[in-house]
Design a protein around this motif. Structure first.
Motif, short mmCIF file in Angstrom:
data_model
loop_
_atom_site.label_atom_id
_atom_site.label_comp_id
_atom_site.label_asym_id
_atom_site.label_seq_id
_atom_site.Cartn_x
_atom_site.Cartn_y
_atom_site.Cartn_z
N GLU A 66 32.39 -109.24 -14.62
CA GLU A 66 32.21 -110.68 -14.57
C GLU A 66 30.74 -111.06 -14.49
O GLU A 66 30.38 -112.24 -14.67
CB GLU A 66 32.96 -111.27 -13.37
CG GLU A 66 34.48 -111.10 -13.47
CD GLU A 66 35.18 -111.69 -12.25
OE1 GLU A 66 34.47 -112.18 -11.34
OE2 GLU A 66 36.42 -111.67 -12.21
N ASP A 67 29.86 -110.10 -14.22
CA ASP A 67 28.44 -110.40 -14.12
C ASP A 67 27.87 -110.76 -15.49
O ASP A 67 28.35 -110.28 -16.53
CB ASP A 67 27.67 -109.20 -13.57
CG ASP A 67 28.00 -108.92 -12.11
OD1 ASP A 67 28.55 -109.83 -11.46
OD2 ASP A 67 27.72 -107.81 -11.64
N LEU A 68 26.82 -111.58 -15.48
CA LEU A 68 26.15 -111.96 -16.71
C LEU A 68 25.04 -110.96 -17.03
O LEU A 68 24.16 -110.72 -16.20
CB LEU A 68 25.55 -113.37 -16.57
CG LEU A 68 26.51 -114.55 -16.57
CD1 LEU A 68 25.75 -115.83 -16.24
CD2 LEU A 68 27.21 -114.67 -17.91
N TYR A 69 25.09 -110.40 -18.24
CA TYR A 69 24.04 -109.49 -18.70
C TYR A 69 23.54 -109.98 -20.06
O TYR A 69 24.29 -110.53 -20.87
CB TYR A 69 24.57 -108.07 -18.84
CG TYR A 69 25.00 -107.43 -17.55
CD1 TYR A 69 24.07 -106.96 -16.64
CD2 TYR A 69 26.36 -107.30 -17.23
CE1 TYR A 69 24.46 -106.37 -15.45
CE2 TYR A 69 26.76 -106.72 -16.04
CZ TYR A 69 25.81 -106.25 -15.16
OH TYR A 69 26.19 -105.68 -13.98
N PHE A 70 22.24 -109.73 -20.32
CA PHE A 70 21.65 -110.12 -21.59
C PHE A 70 20.73 -109.02 -22.09
O PHE A 70 20.08 -108.32 -21.30
CB PHE A 70 20.82 -111.41 -21.42
CG PHE A 70 21.62 -112.60 -20.99
CD1 PHE A 70 22.20 -113.44 -21.92
CD2 PHE A 70 21.80 -112.87 -19.64
CE1 PHE A 70 22.94 -114.55 -21.52
CE2 PHE A 70 22.53 -113.97 -19.22
CZ PHE A 70 23.11 -114.81 -20.16
N LEU A 71 20.70 -108.89 -23.41
CA LEU A 71 19.67 -108.10 -24.05
C LEU A 71 18.45 -108.99 -24.24
O LEU A 71 18.57 -110.11 -24.75
CB LEU A 71 20.15 -107.59 -25.41
CG LEU A 71 21.30 -106.59 -25.43
CD1 LEU A 71 21.75 -106.36 -26.87
CD2 LEU A 71 20.87 -105.27 -24.80
N PHE A 72 17.29 -108.49 -23.82
CA PHE A 72 16.04 -109.22 -24.07
C PHE A 72 15.18 -108.35 -24.97
O PHE A 72 14.79 -107.24 -24.60
CB PHE A 72 15.31 -109.53 -22.76
CG PHE A 72 14.10 -110.39 -22.95
CD1 PHE A 72 14.22 -111.76 -23.12
CD2 PHE A 72 12.83 -109.83 -22.99
CE1 PHE A 72 13.11 -112.55 -23.31
CE2 PHE A 72 11.71 -110.61 -23.19
CZ PHE A 72 11.84 -111.99 -23.34
N LEU A 73 14.90 -108.84 -26.18
CA LEU A 73 14.22 -108.03 -27.19
C LEU A 73 12.74 -107.89 -26.82
O LEU A 73 12.01 -108.88 -26.70
CB LEU A 73 14.37 -108.67 -28.57
CG LEU A 73 13.96 -107.80 -29.75
CD1 LEU A 73 14.82 -108.13 -30.97
CD2 LEU A 73 12.49 -107.99 -30.09
N VAL A 74 12.32 -106.64 -26.66
CA VAL A 74 10.92 -106.35 -26.34
C VAL A 74 10.12 -106.12 -27.62
O VAL A 74 9.02 -106.65 -27.79
CB VAL A 74 10.83 -105.12 -25.42
CG1 VAL A 74 9.37 -104.74 -25.18
CG2 VAL A 74 11.53 -105.41 -24.09
N HIS A 75 10.69 -105.35 -28.55
CA HIS A 75 9.96 -105.09 -29.79
C HIS A 75 10.90 -104.59 -30.87
O HIS A 75 11.81 -103.80 -30.61
CB HIS A 75 8.87 -104.03 -29.57
CG HIS A 75 7.99 -103.82 -30.76
ND1 HIS A 75 8.30 -102.92 -31.77
CD2 HIS A 75 6.82 -104.39 -31.13
CE1 HIS A 75 7.36 -102.95 -32.69
NE2 HIS A 75 6.45 -103.84 -32.33
N ALA A 76 10.69 -105.09 -32.09
CA ALA A 76 11.37 -104.59 -33.28
C ALA A 76 10.35 -104.56 -34.41
O ALA A 76 9.64 -105.55 -34.64
CB ALA A 76 12.56 -105.47 -33.64
N ASP A 77 10.26 -103.45 -35.09
CA ASP A 77 9.27 -103.28 -36.15
C ASP A 77 9.79 -103.88 -37.45
O ASP A 77 10.74 -103.38 -38.04
CB ASP A 77 8.97 -101.78 -36.34
CG ASP A 77 7.80 -101.56 -37.26
OD1 ASP A 77 7.28 -102.54 -37.80
OD2 ASP A 77 7.40 -100.39 -37.44
#
Length: 728
Positions: A662-673
């Protein structure tokens, strides 16, 4: 002279070296260029019975070499059933058991050519087929005849060198150990040579003394050691001690003992390692010695904080650092007794042929677990302690004390008392670029500050952090202070600001630490922000040399940051708080406790995640590594983290919604080439996993993991939201 059979009488070191010139590969018995000894193992045994000392040594070594000592063939009859199976037993069973002899060098790597040999110090004895001869793995008869190579050690007395065609013959005998006169003379000679003759080690002047030192007197005028307060700017040669405490220290410097210690230390009651360090300092003719527990007031938090911030200067400016690298505690001592006499009884081997050539070298069984500097760096007690990593790297000169012998390291050389410290026997991780710039101020080095140099320093920095994370600290709060000396010295070279172990100039790469297959739980008592590697006591990795971090339109931007030191100290030590304000793309990630063995198609296999800590539903023996899959539910799609362990089976993946957190999780983009593409697609995205902080502050998150999305096709940005947020 001991009796020798005709084969041993005809065997000489000079002849073996001539054969090595024809065919040599490190640690490999030659196919053709060897000395033919007895025609069968039975003849060797008979020769030993008849009194040949060298044959007896070889026979005794075969009898004493258990099969766990060597790499044994897969299909030897009886080897698995008989736990007492030895090389002697196996040799007697062989159909072809002729004895052959060659020469080798222990300091080389396997497959090294002759050009990389400096010391020939090993005799190889082969019975029957060479261990390294070509063989068909499916031919059971061939495998059953392959026999391990017995290794014997060549050594010579310390007086005078023995060379043949530029090769040193035999290692120096160090039977008397690190407290011997030979070791004392060798240590003085190494230091004198380094200070006077090494171009890369010539100092610009005398170093400034630390706040306090132990005054031990001089070799010709020793005195009762005392703690000396130095005047700022006072310059003199001094030695620093690097050691394992191994528990509490008897008679440390405290506010109560301070005045007494300024008059005299309780020498007879000091730990053995401290007394030995005092003796070594006097032997080397250096009057001042720095020992942490005698030069930092141990019951004063203020003094400890002030002095811990000077570690870069204390070790970096030392004339020499004594490293008690083999001692597990301060009471063990440094000048330990010498090793026991070799067993079985050694024999000898002539160097040159001819009736008048009587010069010989000693031959004895080689200890496969023999101490060398490389092993001490990997396994020694000093090499697992957190504080000692920076001591090792900051100090330009080291005198290492093992159990068997002493060793030397300076910007120019590695050395050992037995003369074999090269390549295989020397440490493999030296951090050459960092060392070069650290010593530039002290020595007459020329360095540049171009981007290529900065990148090499950053890569070594991340290697350093990885090694540091594998070390232990007695006090968890020392995580940043025990690394502060290195960080302080590297600050001006790496650029940007130091942010609790990260650098603002390279923050993207610094954020992407992770632990391989294990969780890296964050410590409970606050020690650093969640985004810093200092938040965990577990070993971490960066893979900094693998990933590319070229400028990209799909990368995080750092807009603000702050790190608050604890108690008004420096930013390199303990901290009270810290945050980053970043802008970037984020996407919801669902976390499931589900474990499923189904095959997942390429379209659904989206990436992986390394969670920092287990969720409430994780099983105790689970790991932080999870798969990320793309789930399509009607007209919507979302990313889900779950376990897909191997092996997998042909089955439909059924999502258990009750297993989703039930916890909220997110992907936070650090780098993409995105530099190699003509459209909006990118090869992969490197992310951290974040969740809202528990205190409910809006738009504030903490790091809880590291993730990779394998491939983002054209139009991938649509579901991602651009946000400016704060990471605590």
């Amino acid at each position: 002279m001991a009796q020798k059979c005709r084969f041993c009488a005809g065997l000489t070191i000079s002849h073996l070296i001539e054969l090595a010139k024809e065919e040599f590969t490190g640690h490999t018995f030659p196919d053709n260029a060897y000395y033919q000894h007895h025609a069968c193992f039975a003849d060797l045994e008979q020769s030993a019975e008849d009194g040949c000392g060298l044959c007896q040594l070889i026979l005794d070594c075969f009898k004493g070499a258990e099969r766990e000592d060597y790499e044994w063939p897969r299909t030897w009859a009886g080897a698995e059933a008989d736990n007492d199976w030895s090389m002697y037993s196996a040799a007697k069973e062989m159909d072809m058991s002729d004895v052959k002899i060659a020469i080798d060098a222990s300091q080389t790597f396997g497959a090294d050519p002759l050009e990389l040999v400096s010391v020939f110090d090993t005799i190889l004895v082969q019975v029957g087929m060479s261990q390294d001869a070509p063989a068909d793995p499916d031919d059971e008869d061939v495998w059953s005849d392959r026999f391990p190579t017995l290794r014997l050690t060549l050594s010579r007395p310390a007086c005078g060198e023995l060379r043949i065609d530029g090769f040193q013959v035999g290692r120096v005998q160090v039977d008397q150990g690190v407290a011997s006169q030979y070791s004392r003379d060798t240590a003085r000679a190494w230091l004198e040579e380094c200070r006077s003759s090494h171009p890369d080690c010539l100092s610009n002047g005398l170093p400034e003394l630390p706040t306090r030192v132990v005054d031990v007197g001089t070799g010709s005028n020793p005195q009762t050691p005392r703690v000396l307060y130095t005047n700022r700017g006072l310059r003199a040669n001094y030695i620093a001690l690097s050691h394992c405490w191994g528990g509490g220290i008897a008679h440390p410097l405290t506010t109560k003992s301070l005045e007494q210690f300024r008059t005299a230390l309780p020498y007879d009651d000091l730990p053995a390692s401290f007394r030995d360090a005092i003796s070594i300092s006097r032997e080397l003719g250096i009057r001042y010695l720095w020992i942490d527990s005698l030069c930092i007031i141990q019951d004063s938090k203020e003094d400890w904080e002030n002095e811990s911030m000077t570690m870069a200067a204390v070790y970096g400016n030392s004339t020499l650092t004594i490293s008690a690298i083999a001692a597990s505690g301060s009471n063990v001592g440094i000048l330990v007794p010498g090793p026991p006499p070799p067993i079985p009884t050694p024999s000898s081997l002539r160097v040159y042929p001819g009736a008048d050539a009587l010069e010989e070298v000693r031959v004895e069984r080689q200890d496969l677990e023999e101490e060398n500097l490389s092993l001490l760096f990997m396994r020694g007690p000093l090499s697992v302690r957190g504080w000692t990593l920076q001591e090792s790297i900051l100090s330009p000169r080291h005198l290492f004390y093992g159990v068997r012998q002493i060793y030397w390291k300076c910007p120019s050389h590695y050395r050992s008392a037995d003369g074999t410290c090269a390549r295989f026997n020397a440490p493999q991780t030296s951090y050459d670029n960092i060392s070069r710039v650290l010593y530039a101020e002290r020595f007459r080095h020329q360095i540049s500050n171009d981007l290529a140099d900065r990148e090499s320093l950053l890569l070594e920095y991340y290697d350093l952090v990885e090694e540091y994370s594998n070390r232990n600290l007695t006090f968890a709060s020392d995580k940043l202070p025990a690394f502060s000396g290195l960080a302080h010295r590297l600050h001006s070279l790496l650029g940007g600001e130091y942010l609790a172990g990260l650098w603002s100039s390279d923050v993207k790469r610094g954020l992407l630490w992770f632990t391989d297959r294990r969780f890296c739980r964050h410590v409970k008592d606050y020690r650093s922000p969640s985004w810093s590697w200092a938040a965990t006591d577990d070993a971490i990795l960066f893979n900094a040399r693998v990933a590319s971090y070229l400028p990209s339109s799909a990368e995080m931007k750092l807009s603000d940051y702050r790190v608050v030191p604890r108690s008004g100290g420096e930013l390199f030590g303990e901290i009270e708080s810290g945050y980053l304000v970043v802008e970037g793309l984020m996407l919801r990630l669902f976390r499931s406790m589900q474990v499923h063995g189904a095959l997942v198609g390429d379209d659904s296999d989206a990436g992986n995640v390394f969670w920092d800590a287990p969720d409430r539903g994780d099983v105790p023996d689970d790991s932080g590594y999870k798969n990320i899959i793309q789930v399509t539910d009607g007209t919507s799609a979302y990313l889900l983290s779950l376990s897909l362990p191997l092996p997998r089976r042909e089955a439909e993946l059924q999502i258990d919604r009750t297993a989703i957190s039930e916890d909220l999780y997110f992907l936070f983009l650090v780098h993409a080439d995105d530099n190699d593409t003509q459209d909006d697609s990118v090869s992969s995205a490197k992310c951290i996993v974040i969740r809202p902080v528990a205190n409910g502050i809006e738009n504030t998150f903490e790091r809880v993991g590291r993730a990779t999305i394998f491939e983002l096709s054209s139009g991938w940005r649509a579901p991602w939201e651009n946000r400016v947020l704060t990471l605590l």
